[in-house]
Design a protein around this motif. Sequence first.
Motif, PDB file in Angstrom:
ATOM      1  N   THR A  90      16.750 -10.634  30.798  1.00 48.38           N
ATOM      2  CA  THR A  90      17.157 -10.381  32.178  1.00 48.38           C
ATOM      3  C   THR A  90      17.937  -9.075  32.291  1.00 48.38           C
ATOM      4  OG1 THR A  90      17.225 -12.728  32.672  1.00 48.38           O
ATOM      5  CG2 THR A  90      18.487 -11.284  34.123  1.00 48.38           C
ATOM      6  N   TRP A  91      18.925  -8.903  31.427  1.00 46.03           N
ATOM      7  CA  TRP A  91      19.762  -7.708  31.520  1.00 46.03           C
ATOM      8  C   TRP A  91      19.006  -6.446  31.142  1.00 46.03           C
ATOM      9  CZ3 TRP A  91      23.542  -7.549  34.578  1.00 46.03           C
ATOM     10  CH2 TRP A  91      24.248  -8.711  34.869  1.00 46.03           C
ATOM     11  N   ILE A  92      18.035  -6.582  30.269  1.00 50.59           N
ATOM     12  CA  ILE A  92      17.208  -5.417  29.924  1.00 50.59           C
ATOM     13  C   ILE A  92      16.444  -4.941  31.149  1.00 50.59           C
ATOM     14  CG2 ILE A  92      15.239  -4.633  28.551  1.00 50.59           C
ATOM     15  CD1 ILE A  92      16.226  -6.584  26.357  1.00 50.59           C
ATOM     16  N   VAL A  93      15.821  -5.878  31.857  1.00 52.25           N
ATOM     17  CA  VAL A  93      15.060  -5.524  33.059  1.00 52.25           C
ATOM     18  C   VAL A  93      15.995  -4.980  34.137  1.00 52.25           C
ATOM     19  CG1 VAL A  93      13.601  -6.419  34.915  1.00 52.25           C
ATOM     20  CG2 VAL A  93      13.221  -7.168  32.560  1.00 52.25           C
ATOM     21  N   VAL A  94      17.142  -5.620  34.332  1.00 48.10           N
ATOM     22  CA  VAL A  94      18.084  -5.180  35.363  1.00 48.10           C
ATOM     23  C   VAL A  94      18.582  -3.767  35.080  1.00 48.10           C
ATOM     24  CG1 VAL A  94      20.395  -5.593  36.333  1.00 48.10           C
ATOM     25  CG2 VAL A  94      18.798  -7.491  36.058  1.00 48.10           C
TER      26      VAL A  94
END
Length: 130
Positions: A90-94
């Motif tokens: 999730t944080w990679i995409v965000v």
Amino acid sequence: MDDDSELDFDIPGRATAVAAEALYLANLMLIPGLGFLALLVLWWRERERAPELARGHLRQTLAASLWAGVLLVAANAAIILLGGYDSAYTWIVVVLYFTTCHATLIFCGAIGLSRALAGKPFRFPLIGPR
């Protein structure tokens, strides 16, 4: 100062062009959704009667706002496909979305606003209609 470096504030459509660019940036940074609705209302009211400069900025900001929405939906779809909002991805995409897509859209909006303030046309690279 010579005459070429001074801004001409009497350019037809300049105020509408500035408003369109400001609403585009407000939609991205300050009041998402509400800024888009205001931009949509401005476009609806001025799309046919506005001078060419204003119509160009209205067309560009509306198209860029729609692309921003598509990119946001794509980022959320990527999060869901990579395991949902509880996943480590999730944080990679965000972070990737905000450092590439969102920052680029804001940067182009700032350039568009400066061009509108100068009474000049602007076309968003890649996503702007011709």
